[in-house]
Motif scaffolding. Structure first.
Motif, PDB file in Angstrom:
ATOM      1  N   TYR A 103       0.836  -1.204   0.000  1.00 27.36           N
ATOM      2  CA  TYR A 103       0.000   0.000   0.000  1.00 27.36           C
ATOM      3  C   TYR A 103       0.873   1.257   0.000  1.00 27.36           C
ATOM      4  O   TYR A 103       0.704   2.154  -0.833  1.00 27.36           O
ATOM      5  N   ALA A 127      -2.468   0.489  -4.893  1.00 32.04           N
ATOM      6  CA  ALA A 127      -2.404   0.786  -3.455  1.00 32.04           C
ATOM      7  C   ALA A 127      -3.722   0.429  -2.772  1.00 32.04           C
ATOM      8  O   ALA A 127      -3.740  -0.193  -1.697  1.00 32.04           O
ATOM      9  N   LEU A 151      -5.147  -2.970   0.204  1.00 36.18           N
ATOM     10  CA  LEU A 151      -5.916  -2.925   1.452  1.00 36.18           C
ATOM     11  C   LEU A 151      -7.034  -3.968   1.489  1.00 36.18           C
ATOM     12  O   LEU A 151      -7.736  -4.093   2.498  1.00 36.18           O
TER      13      LEU A 151
END
Length: 337
Positions: free
Chosen positions: A212, A309, A313
């Motif tokens: 990330y 990115a 998550l």
């Protein structure tokens, strides 16, 4: 990939406000550490360091440490000092960068090297690096020390690599990407990775948050390099076209040169060598970048890394922290500064 950077037409413009709100309370603790550890019996040190530290930066990197800890519901406070260490590393690199680049403006203010001179800026940068390592040692985790010390070495390698690529028109996309992964993305990645270490969240969480931060850092730098040719001094807080005049081989220039006609490539060669550096030359450079799609494609690359990115998550459940970190990516790829 299922995650995407949001369509900005469908909602309010993305903002750092959710990240700022999420990290406001722990950031007070981080700021207290920063204020305490930048003190010295030598008055010039806190004066010069304070000029930059209090100069209006977003503190993006320490905020990412705090947000990553919130994502993992970490209840402790070790990450406060480590976030301060991250900010000291970042500030030290800025002081050194401004000396190397002979920069006159940062965040809309005169740079420390212009006010106090190059030797003082370099030495105070060294002081801040030392403070960062003191904080790491006090934390007591060899793993954290390894992550942040390695990031510091990689950043320095990236800066040297950029210096060797400066004014070299043959610099290609691969070297450019390696440079920004080192000089920018490495600290973003480390800032995120240390949170799951102190939270004892496991290797999978470490790797996800490292990805990330790394992809966010790449996107962040790509946007920076694009807006150096498209923004203005008041918005950027630095002189428009600095990269152009310094002969920095950033992606907009690399793409425009590769796509140009013979005459255009001759112009780029002269510009990078420093022979074409007037305001009219800069205006011509921006025109060529727009006509070849170099700026648009640089921003599209930023959006690509932004999506990566956000995808990183995916293993984490929905939460306020995850939403704030997602919007931070959206902000990074759509910001005007």
């Amino acid at each position: 990939m299922t995650a995407t950077v949001s369509n900005l037409a469908d909602r309010r413009p993305p903002s750092l406000d959710p990240l700022l709100a999420l990290t406001a309370e722990p950031m007070n603790a981080v700021n207290a550490v920063i204020l305490d550890r930048m003190q010295s019996r030598v008055a010039l040190i806190p004066e010069l360091a304070g000029h930059l530290i209090a100069g209006g930066g977003k503190r993006m990197r320490p905020m990412l440490t705090l947000a990553s800890a919130a994502l993992l519901d970490y209840p402790g406070s070790r990450h406060h000092r480590l976030a301060a260490a991250v900010e000291f590393i970042h500030t030290a690199t800025l002081l050194h960068d401004d000396v190397v680049d002979v920069s006159a403006m940062r965040r809309g203010k005169r740079t420390a090297n212009i006010i106090w001179g190059n030797p003082a800026s370099v030495l105070v940068g060294d002081f801040l690096f030392s403070r960062a390592f003191e904080l790491m040692v006090e934390d007591g985790s060899l793993k954290v020390l390894k992550i942040l010390s390695h990031a510091s070495a990689v950043i320095a390698e990236g800066e040297v690599d950029q210096l060797t690529a400066q004014r070299r028109i043959e610099t290609g996309e691969d070297q450019y990407l390696a440079i920004i992964m080192a000089k920018t993305a490495a600290l973003f990645a480390a800032a995120c990775r240390i949170a799951p270490v102190v939270a004892e969240a496991g290797e999978a969480a470490e790797d996800a948050l490292d990805s990330y931060g790394r992809y966010l850092g790449i996107a962040f730098q790509l946007v920076d390099d694009a807006i150096d040719y498209t923004s203005d001094e008041a918005t950027m807080g630095k002189v428009l076209g600095d990269d152009f005049r310094e002969g920095k081989m950033t992606l907009p220039l690399i793409l425009a040169h590769a796509r140009g006609s013979a005459d255009e490539r001759a112009f780029w060669k002269a510009a990078v060598s420093g022979e074409r550096a007037s305001d009219s030359d800069l205006a011509h450079a921006v025109s060529l970048m727009r006509s070849t799609g170099a700026i648009a494609d640089t921003l599209e690359r930023a959006r690509h890394y932004g999506r990566r990115a956000i995808d990183a998550l995916a293993p984490f459940p929905a939460s306020r922290a995850k939403a704030a970190m997602t919007e931070a990516v959206e902000f990074a790829v759509s910001r005007a500064y």
